[in-house]
Design a protein around this motif. Structure first.
Motif, mmCIF file in Angstrom:
data_model
loop_
_atom_site.group_PDB
_atom_site.id
_atom_site.type_symbol
_atom_site.label_atom_id
_atom_site.label_comp_id
_atom_site.label_asym_id
_atom_site.label_seq_id
_atom_site.Cartn_x
_atom_site.Cartn_y
_atom_site.Cartn_z
ATOM 1 N N TYR A 6 0.833 -1.203 0.000
ATOM 2 C CA TYR A 6 0.000 0.000 0.000
ATOM 3 C C TYR A 6 0.870 1.257 0.000
ATOM 4 O O TYR A 6 0.588 2.212 -0.727
ATOM 5 C CB TYR A 6 -0.927 0.009 1.220
ATOM 6 C CG TYR A 6 -1.763 1.264 1.275
ATOM 7 C CD1 TYR A 6 -2.916 1.371 0.507
ATOM 8 C CD2 TYR A 6 -1.388 2.357 2.043
ATOM 9 C CE1 TYR A 6 -3.670 2.530 0.509
ATOM 10 C CE2 TYR A 6 -2.130 3.518 2.058
ATOM 11 C CZ TYR A 6 -3.276 3.592 1.287
ATOM 12 O OH TYR A 6 -4.011 4.755 1.289
ATOM 13 N N SER A 10 0.572 3.912 -3.035
ATOM 14 C CA SER A 10 0.103 5.267 -2.750
ATOM 15 C C SER A 10 1.205 6.305 -2.916
ATOM 16 O O SER A 10 0.968 7.491 -2.757
ATOM 17 C CB SER A 10 -0.455 5.329 -1.328
ATOM 18 O OG SER A 10 0.572 5.077 -0.390
ATOM 19 N N LYS A 42 -6.807 -1.614 5.744
ATOM 20 C CA LYS A 42 -8.211 -1.538 5.331
ATOM 21 C C LYS A 42 -8.620 -0.069 5.218
ATOM 22 O O LYS A 42 -7.979 0.809 5.783
ATOM 23 C CB LYS A 42 -9.097 -2.242 6.361
ATOM 24 C CG LYS A 42 -8.788 -3.741 6.510
ATOM 25 C CD LYS A 42 -9.636 -4.398 7.558
ATOM 26 C CE LYS A 42 -9.191 -4.274 8.959
ATOM 27 N NZ LYS A 42 -7.880 -4.473 9.413
ATOM 28 N N VAL A 60 -6.578 6.022 5.267
ATOM 29 C CA VAL A 60 -6.744 5.225 4.051
ATOM 30 C C VAL A 60 -8.151 5.422 3.501
ATOM 31 O O VAL A 60 -9.134 5.204 4.203
ATOM 32 C CB VAL A 60 -6.491 3.727 4.347
ATOM 33 C CG1 VAL A 60 -6.729 2.892 3.097
ATOM 34 C CG2 VAL A 60 -5.095 3.512 4.889
ATOM 35 N N THR A 63 -7.944 1.031 -1.233
ATOM 36 C CA THR A 63 -6.813 0.108 -1.329
ATOM 37 C C THR A 63 -6.701 -0.466 -2.736
ATOM 38 O O THR A 63 -6.373 -1.626 -2.917
ATOM 39 C CB THR A 63 -6.943 -1.032 -0.299
ATOM 40 O OG1 THR A 63 -8.182 -1.702 -0.517
ATOM 41 C CG2 THR A 63 -6.855 -0.524 1.117
#
Length: 79
Positions: A6, A10, A42, A60, A63
């Motif tokens: 992640y 990102s 999550k 977040v 995802t």
């Protein structure tokens, strides 16, 4: 999605190996707990990254995998 993947998707950390090393060194937190590279991220989780003298805290929002570079900031919100 794994936290190291992640962070790379990102664009919060440039490479996945760097993200993995940051997790192993205890510099990445998910919801206030130290994260391991394989911990799951999550939607709605809070990620904090402490590198050097500064830190980044984000929430977040998504995802998604394989996000174009110009859309990477849509995966999180700065806090």
């Amino acid at each position: 999605m794994r936290v190291d993947k992640y962070l790379k998707n990102s664009r919060l950390i440039k490479r996945r190996t760097m993200a993995k090393e940051a997790c192993e060194q205890g510099r990445v937190y998910i919801n206030g707990k130290v994260a391991k590279p394989g911990d799951e991220v999550k939607v709605e989780d809070i990620i904090e990254i402490r590198l050097g003298t500064g830190s980044v805290k984000v929430k977040v929002l998504s995802t998604k995998d394989n996000v174009p570079k110009n859309q990477a900031q849509e995966l999180y919100k700065n806090l």
